[in-house]
Structure formats: structure tokens, C-alpha cells
Design a protein around this motif. Structure first.
Motif, PDB file in Angstrom:
ATOM      1  N   LEU A 346       4.017   7.531  14.351  1.00  0.00           N
ATOM      2  CA  LEU A 346       3.620   6.169  14.712  1.00  0.00           C
ATOM      3  C   LEU A 346       2.288   5.795  14.083  1.00  0.00           C
ATOM      4  CD1 LEU A 346       4.006   3.571  16.358  1.00  0.00           C
ATOM      5  CD2 LEU A 346       2.988   4.745  18.325  1.00  0.00           C
ATOM      6  N   ARG A 347       1.319   6.718  14.087  1.00  0.00           N
ATOM      7  CA  ARG A 347       0.016   6.426  13.491  1.00  0.00           C
ATOM      8  C   ARG A 347       0.159   6.158  11.990  1.00  0.00           C
ATOM      9  NH1 ARG A 347      -2.049  10.249  17.500  1.00  0.00           N
ATOM     10  NH2 ARG A 347      -1.635  11.993  16.077  1.00  0.00           N
ATOM     11  N   ASN A 348       1.033   6.909  11.328  1.00  0.00           N
ATOM     12  CA  ASN A 348       1.268   6.667   9.900  1.00  0.00           C
ATOM     13  C   ASN A 348       1.915   5.303   9.664  1.00  0.00           C
ATOM     14  OD1 ASN A 348       0.128   9.051   8.984  1.00  0.00           O
ATOM     15  ND2 ASN A 348       2.059  10.189   9.070  1.00  0.00           N
ATOM     16  N   ARG A 349       2.797   4.906  10.554  1.00  0.00           N
ATOM     17  CA  ARG A 349       3.407   3.572  10.441  1.00  0.00           C
ATOM     18  C   ARG A 349       2.333   2.483  10.540  1.00  0.00           C
ATOM     19  NH1 ARG A 349       8.700   2.292   9.141  1.00  0.00           N
ATOM     20  NH2 ARG A 349       8.527   0.494  10.533  1.00  0.00           N
ATOM     21  N   LEU A 350       1.393   2.676  11.468  1.00  0.00           N
ATOM     22  CA  LEU A 350       0.314   1.683  11.618  1.00  0.00           C
ATOM     23  C   LEU A 350      -0.615   1.672  10.405  1.00  0.00           C
ATOM     24  CD1 LEU A 350      -0.558   2.113  15.397  1.00  0.00           C
ATOM     25  CD2 LEU A 350       0.365   0.068  14.314  1.00  0.00           C
ATOM     26  N   ARG A 351      -0.911   2.857   9.857  1.00  0.00           N
ATOM     27  CA  ARG A 351      -1.747   2.914   8.646  1.00  0.00           C
ATOM     28  C   ARG A 351      -1.070   2.184   7.489  1.00  0.00           C
ATOM     29  NH1 ARG A 351      -2.406   8.774  10.369  1.00  0.00           N
ATOM     30  NH2 ARG A 351      -4.443   8.836  11.403  1.00  0.00           N
ATOM     31  N   TYR A 352       0.252   2.355   7.401  1.00  0.00           N
ATOM     32  CA  TYR A 352       1.015   1.665   6.356  1.00  0.00           C
ATOM     33  C   TYR A 352       0.915   0.149   6.543  1.00  0.00           C
ATOM     34  CZ  TYR A 352       5.046   0.770   3.256  1.00  0.00           C
ATOM     35  OH  TYR A 352       5.872   0.339   2.254  1.00  0.00           O
ATOM     36  N   CYS A 353       0.997  -0.321   7.801  1.00  0.00           N
ATOM     37  CA  CYS A 353       0.857  -1.765   8.076  1.00  0.00           C
ATOM     38  C   CYS A 353      -0.514  -2.274   7.628  1.00  0.00           C
ATOM     39  CB  CYS A 353       1.033  -2.046   9.572  1.00  0.00           C
ATOM     40  SG  CYS A 353       2.714  -1.852  10.172  1.00  0.00           S
ATOM     41  N   ILE A 354      -1.557  -1.490   7.925  1.00  0.00           N
ATOM     42  CA  ILE A 354      -2.922  -1.901   7.583  1.00  0.00           C
ATOM     43  C   ILE A 354      -3.090  -1.945   6.055  1.00  0.00           C
ATOM     44  CG2 ILE A 354      -5.351  -1.184   7.691  1.00  0.00           C
ATOM     45  CD1 ILE A 354      -4.653   0.021  10.495  1.00  0.00           C
ATOM     46  N   TRP A 355      -2.599  -0.905   5.378  1.00  0.00           N
ATOM     47  CA  TRP A 355      -2.690  -0.843   3.913  1.00  0.00           C
ATOM     48  C   TRP A 355      -1.964  -2.037   3.276  1.00  0.00           C
ATOM     49  CZ3 TRP A 355      -5.669   1.767   0.700  1.00  0.00           C
ATOM     50  CH2 TRP A 355      -5.299   1.898  -0.647  1.00  0.00           C
ATOM     51  N   HIS A 356      -0.803  -2.366   3.818  1.00  0.00           N
ATOM     52  CA  HIS A 356      -0.035  -3.505   3.301  1.00  0.00           C
ATOM     53  C   HIS A 356      -0.783  -4.814   3.565  1.00  0.00           C
ATOM     54  CE1 HIS A 356       3.027  -6.747   3.647  1.00  0.00           C
ATOM     55  NE2 HIS A 356       3.522  -6.159   2.563  1.00  0.00           N
ATOM     56  N   ASP A 357      -1.455  -4.894   4.710  1.00  0.00           N
ATOM     57  CA  ASP A 357      -2.168  -6.118   5.084  1.00  0.00           C
ATOM     58  C   ASP A 357      -3.390  -6.349   4.191  1.00  0.00           C
ATOM     59  OD1 ASP A 357      -2.413  -8.384   6.916  1.00  0.00           O
ATOM     60  OD2 ASP A 357      -4.231  -7.387   7.621  1.00  0.00           O
ATOM     61  N   TRP A 358      -3.974  -5.275   3.680  1.00  0.00           N
ATOM     62  CA  TRP A 358      -5.138  -5.416   2.800  1.00  0.00           C
ATOM     63  C   TRP A 358      -4.768  -6.041   1.441  1.00  0.00           C
ATOM     64  CZ3 TRP A 358      -7.703   0.036   3.765  1.00  0.00           C
ATOM     65  CH2 TRP A 358      -8.319   0.005   5.019  1.00  0.00           C
ATOM     66  N   LYS A 359      -3.530  -5.827   1.022  1.00  0.00           N
ATOM     67  CA  LYS A 359      -2.947  -6.466  -0.176  1.00  0.00           C
ATOM     68  C   LYS A 359      -3.703  -6.158  -1.476  1.00  0.00           C
ATOM     69  CE  LYS A 359      -0.458 -10.318   1.949  1.00  0.00           C
ATOM     70  NZ  LYS A 359      -0.531  -9.922   3.343  1.00  0.00           N
ATOM     71  N   LYS A 360      -4.752  -6.921  -1.816  1.00  0.00           N
ATOM     72  CA  LYS A 360      -5.415  -6.868  -3.123  1.00  0.00           C
ATOM     73  C   LYS A 360      -6.272  -5.604  -3.267  1.00  0.00           C
ATOM     74  CE  LYS A 360      -4.073 -11.077  -4.297  1.00  0.00           C
ATOM     75  NZ  LYS A 360      -3.207 -11.341  -5.455  1.00  0.00           N
ATOM     76  N   PRO A 361      -6.335  -5.045  -4.492  1.00  0.00           N
ATOM     77  CA  PRO A 361      -7.156  -3.841  -4.710  1.00  0.00           C
ATOM     78  C   PRO A 361      -8.619  -4.012  -4.310  1.00  0.00           C
ATOM     79  CG  PRO A 361      -5.696  -4.198  -6.579  1.00  0.00           C
ATOM     80  CD  PRO A 361      -5.560  -5.393  -5.692  1.00  0.00           C
ATOM     81  N   ASP A 362      -9.199  -5.188  -4.594  1.00  0.00           N
ATOM     82  CA  ASP A 362     -10.620  -5.386  -4.248  1.00  0.00           C
ATOM     83  C   ASP A 362     -10.840  -5.366  -2.734  1.00  0.00           C
ATOM     84  OD1 ASP A 362     -11.649  -5.422  -6.752  1.00  0.00           O
ATOM     85  OD2 ASP A 362     -11.684  -7.604  -6.975  1.00  0.00           O
ATOM     86  N   ARG A 363      -9.904  -5.955  -2.023  1.00  0.00           N
ATOM     87  CA  ARG A 363     -10.024  -5.945  -0.555  1.00  0.00           C
ATOM     88  C   ARG A 363      -9.866  -4.531  -0.017  1.00  0.00           C
ATOM     89  NH1 ARG A 363      -6.190  -9.214   3.725  1.00  0.00           N
ATOM     90  NH2 ARG A 363      -7.439  -8.796   5.578  1.00  0.00           N
ATOM     91  N   LYS A 364      -8.963  -3.759  -0.622  1.00  0.00           N
ATOM     92  CA  LYS A 364      -8.781  -2.357  -0.216  1.00  0.00           C
ATOM     93  C   LYS A 364     -10.068  -1.577  -0.460  1.00  0.00           C
ATOM     94  CE  LYS A 364      -3.795  -2.279  -1.105  1.00  0.00           C
ATOM     95  NZ  LYS A 364      -2.726  -1.850  -2.009  1.00  0.00           N
ATOM     96  N   ARG A 365     -10.682  -1.793  -1.641  1.00  0.00           N
ATOM     97  CA  ARG A 365     -11.925  -1.092  -1.984  1.00  0.00           C
ATOM     98  C   ARG A 365     -13.031  -1.419  -0.970  1.00  0.00           C
ATOM     99  NH1 ARG A 365     -16.401  -2.704  -4.470  1.00  0.00           N
ATOM    100  NH2 ARG A 365     -15.450  -4.703  -5.038  1.00  0.00           N
ATOM    101  N   LYS A 366     -13.217  -2.699  -0.659  1.00  0.00           N
ATOM    102  CA  LYS A 366     -14.270  -3.111   0.284  1.00  0.00           C
ATOM    103  C   LYS A 366     -14.042  -2.527   1.672  1.00  0.00           C
ATOM    104  CE  LYS A 366     -15.288  -7.445  -2.123  1.00  0.00           C
ATOM    105  NZ  LYS A 366     -15.128  -8.925  -2.089  1.00  0.00           N
ATOM    106  N   ASN A 367     -12.776  -2.555   2.123  1.00  0.00           N
ATOM    107  CA  ASN A 367     -12.484  -2.022   3.468  1.00  0.00           C
ATOM    108  C   ASN A 367     -12.657  -0.513   3.525  1.00  0.00           C
ATOM    109  OD1 ASN A 367     -11.900  -4.428   4.849  1.00  0.00           O
ATOM    110  ND2 ASN A 367      -9.844  -4.504   4.016  1.00  0.00           N
ATOM    111  N   LEU A 368     -12.308   0.191   2.441  1.00  0.00           N
ATOM    112  CA  LEU A 368     -12.510   1.649   2.413  1.00  0.00           C
ATOM    113  C   LEU A 368     -13.990   1.989   2.445  1.00  0.00           C
ATOM    114  CD1 LEU A 368      -9.744   2.692  -0.161  1.00  0.00           C
ATOM    115  CD2 LEU A 368      -9.796   3.234   2.277  1.00  0.00           C
TER     116      LEU A 368
END
Length: 437
Positions: A346-368
Motif C-alpha cells: 500500500l505504501r508503494n502504491r501511495l508513493r507511485y501516486c505522489i510520483w505521478h502527481d509531481w509530473k514534470k522533472p523540474d517539479r520532481k527535482r524540487k520536491n526531492l
């Protein structure tokens, strides 16, 4: 009895019950919100009709609901007005019949629950009665014979007007897909009277089993009989099959019925597994049946679908509600290991949802970076070619969207919640029962 049914205090209690339960409107479109005003206007007319035996129940709205893969169940929704009078009838008739019902009938009775029935099944098995006659009644609520049922009610209810009102509710036609169907048998699921009427009819089965001295457990139309040998199970199964067919006119689903051993037997969503504990050879413990796990996983999948249109907090709230409800029902079982595995998935499913929600590479970089990853690594992680599900199981998200962070956002752990609500099972079976084999 009819005066007790239409008594103002009894009708008020019935109305409050309908209002509290809510539910959809019937064929007349009258909602629960408008019911109070409608009853204040027409109550005297309705009660006069009931007393004179002239009240005519409205048609029932038939709605098909999913039952399983490719299967549906026909649910009958009476009008809100009819529901008030049915509950008023149930409030008067219920205590009259309740006094006669046997101890091993657990369905839809005050002070009894599915957990009591499951405990009884486990107690029977651990007492050595490990050949189980499992009988499935085919479409029970659709097959109830009105003549037999009214005859059984008449044994205790001698009021002619009450019986006439009950017959009106039983014979009310059903509107399905715009077509009006006549009904000459069956008790619609969804009717407030159906639990009581099913117990009145199947009380005759309980009476027969008690007369023979068998150990059994019945929850509404779900029942099983426990004996000590395969030979006894065959004989008991054949004789009970004949009783149901000839006396109660209830058909049996032969494909789902048979003689079971504990490991192949399931009841009320639960299964049975050997304990393997020292000094407990031949004893069994409760588990959740495989279908129960599948249904839970499917519901969790639906709530954690990456394209589901909901915010993260909304998703967490719905997940917590599901986890609490499912765990409370299965808290008697031994589920610790499977709960732990389900938590990780279940936790992996939620992480996948969050990763998908971040969408753009720049947004992923900033959130990481916000989550503590150094800029160089965050840039590399945000440009990864791995698929979203692989990323969810990789250190990229496991070290950033941690278990602690998800807990702080409100996610319940299945394993921890299960451990907090789990209760030990003490066999409730106290009185000796003679088993005929």
C-alpha cells in the motif's frame, strides 16, 4: 396487534429509524428528507386503511448491485412510507418471535453478531467436530414460499389485519428496468422485514437440528453443521437436503454445497488454518478467506489509482476508513504476516501516486530537494528512465517518502491498527450437546 403497530409512539420510533438509516427513495420518488411532512399530512389516512385491511403496499424498486465478478444481486427498495410501516411491524413482531429463537442462530438478532457465529464455528471445529456439512441455499431471499412463511407467522400472530398487511408487503410487485414484475414468492433484500422473516422461516431448520442434537451455526441463510465423521456428514447432509426441499421448499446450490474439512471451509468471510503451536496439534485458528483478501486488495487498488480525481488528504481519509472497517471485522483472525506485506504494498502504491502527481522533472527535482535529497542526486533521480512503479519501490522514494512521513500525513498502518484492535478468542460453547453420528 394491529393497534400496537399503528400506535403513535411505535410509528414515531419507526420513522426515526428510517430517517437515521437514510437510503434511496422508492418508486414514488419520496425522499427521507420529505417523509416527515408527508406522514404528518397522511398518517391518519394510512392508519385507518391499515386498521380496515385496505392498505395497499406500493411497488418495490428493483436495483441490481454487483455481487462478484460478472454477477449481480437484485436489491428491493420499498417506498419510504412502506419502510416506516414495515419497521413498525418488525418492532412489534420481533420480540414475539425472538423469545423462541435458538442460541446458535446469530444473524440479525439483538445482542448477537457475525463474530459470535464465527467463534461458534471455531469452537465446534476445535472440539473435534471437523467434518462440516456446508449447505448453500440457492437465491434464498428470492425463493421463500409465501404460503409456508405466512403459516409460520400465523402460529403466533392471530391478528387478521396484521397478516393481511404482511401479505400486502410480501405480494407487492417489483419494478425492474421499467417493467412491473408480479411476485408470488421471495422476500426482497432491502426490505426492513426480510431479516426477521428469514429467521422465522429458518427457525424451522434450527428446530430440526436441535431435535437431532447436532452442533451447528447459522447466520441468516448461511449455515453449517459439524459432525465427527465423513459417513455421518453424508447422512446428515442428505437428510437436511430432503428437509429443506420437502418441508421448506428451498432449493440448494449443489455446486457450492458439500462436505468440508476445516482447511477448505469458509464462513462469513473467514477461513480456518492449523495453529502449529506446541501442544495444540489438531487445533485451528481463524484467518481471512482468500476472497476477503482479494476484495480488500481490489478496494485499496481503486483508492490508490494514480488517475483517481482526489487530493492526497482525501485519499488518505478514504483509505483509513476502509482499513478501520475491514480490520474491525477480521480482528479475530491471525493476520499479522499478511497485514505487514499489505502495508508495504500500500505504501508503494501511495508513493507511485505522489510520483505521478509531481509530473514534470523540474517539479520532481524540487520536491526531492525539499525531502532532503542533495541537489545533484535530486536532478539525476528526477530524470530517471525507470517506470513509476519501479521508482516507488526504489530508494528514490523509499528514503524520502518514508513510513514516518506517511504516518504524519494520517495513513493508518494495517498491521499496527490490527494489533491494537485484535482480541483473543475464548470458545463460547459451554453447554454439552449430544451429536448424533
Amino acid at each position: 396487534m394491529i393497534d400496537q403497530i399503528v400506535n403513535r409512539r411505535n410509528l414515531n420510533a419507526a420513522y426515526l429509524s428510517v430517517k437515521r438509516n437514510g437510503g434511496a427513495a422508492g418508486v414514488d420518488g419520496l425522499s427521507v428528507d420529505k417523509l416527515g411532512k408527508h406522514l404528518r399530512t397522511h398518517r391518519e389516512t394510512y392508519t385507518a386503511q391499515i386498521r380496515a385491511g385496505r392498505y395497499q403496499a406500493s411497488a418495490i424498486r428493483g436495483v441490481e448491485i454487483p455481487k462478484g465478478p460478472g454477477k449481480t444481486r437484485l436489491l428491493g427498495i420499498p417506498t419510504t412510507t412502506d419502510r416506516v410501516f414495515q419497521i413498525a411491524m418488525q418492532q412489534v413482531m420481533g420480540p414475539l418471535f425472538e423469545a423462541d429463537f435458538y442460541a446458535h442462530s446469530y444473524g440479525f438478532r439483538p445482542g448477537r453478531s457475525a463474530h459470535d457465529g464465527i467463534r461458534q464455528s471455531l469452537a465446534n471445529i476445535n472440539a473435534g467436530y471437523q467434518y462440516i456439512v456446508d449447505i448453500d441455499l440457492k437465491s434464498f431471499f428470492d425463493e421463500v414460499d409465501h404460503g409456508i412463511l405466512l403459516g409460520l407467522v400465523h402460529r403466533k400472530v392471530k391478528c387478521r389485519m396484521t397478516l393481511k398487511l404482511l401479505r400486502s408487503f410480501l405480494r407487492a410487485p417489483m419494478l425492474v428496468n421499467g417493467c412491473l414484475r408480479r411476485r408470488r414468492k421471495g422476500v426482497p433484500q432491502g426490505s426492513p422485514l426480510s431479516p426477521l422473516l428469514s429467521n422465522i422461516l429458518l427457525h424451522e431448520l434450527d428446530r430440526e437440528l436441535e431435535r437431532r442434537g447436532h452442533r451447528y451455526m447459522r447466520y441468516a441463510d448461511d449455515f453449517s453443521i459439524y459432525v465427527c465423521s465423513k459417513r455421518a456428514a453424508r447422512r446428515v447432509g442428505n437428510s437436511i437436503f430432503a428437509f429443506l426441499r420437502d418441508k421448506l421448499r428451498l432449493p440448494i446450490n449443489r455446486e457450492k454445497s458439500g462436505i468440508r474439512r476445516p482447511t477448505s471451509f469458509q464462513t462469513l468471510g473467514h477461513g480456518f488454518a492449523p495453529t502449529f503451536r506446541k501442544g495444540e496439534k489438531g487445533r485451528y485458528q481463524l484467518t481471512a478467506a482468500p476472497k476477503s483478501w482479494q476484495r480488500l486488495k481490489q478496494k485499496l487498488k481503486t483508492l490508490t489509482r494514480k488517475t483517481a480525481p482526489m487530493s492526497f488528504d482525501e485519499r488518505i481519509a478514504k483509505l483509513d476508513l476502509l482499513i478501520r472497517g475491514w480490520t474491525q471485522y477480521f480482528k479475530l483472525g491471525s493476520l499479522d504476516g499478511k497485514m505487514k506485506k499489505m502495508d508495504g504494498w500500500l505504501r508503494n502504491r501511495l508513493r507511485y501516486c505522489i510520483w505521478h502527481d509531481w509530473k514534470k522533472p523540474d517539479r520532481k527535482r524540487k520536491n526531492l530537494i525539499r525531502l532532503g535529497i542533495e541537489p545533484g542526486k535530486a536532478y539525476a533521480y528526477s530524470r530517471t528512465r525507470m517506470g513509476g512503479w519501479r521508482v516507488a519501490q526504489s530508494p528514490i522514494l523509499k528514503t524520502t517518502i518514508t513510513v514516518e512521513r506517511l504516518k504524519r500525513r494520517g495513513l493508518l498502518s494495517l498491521q499496527e491498527y490490527y494489533q491494537s484492535v485484535r482480541i483473543s478468542i475464548e470458545p463460547p460453547y459451554t453447554r454439552p450437546v449430544r451429536t448424533v453420528v
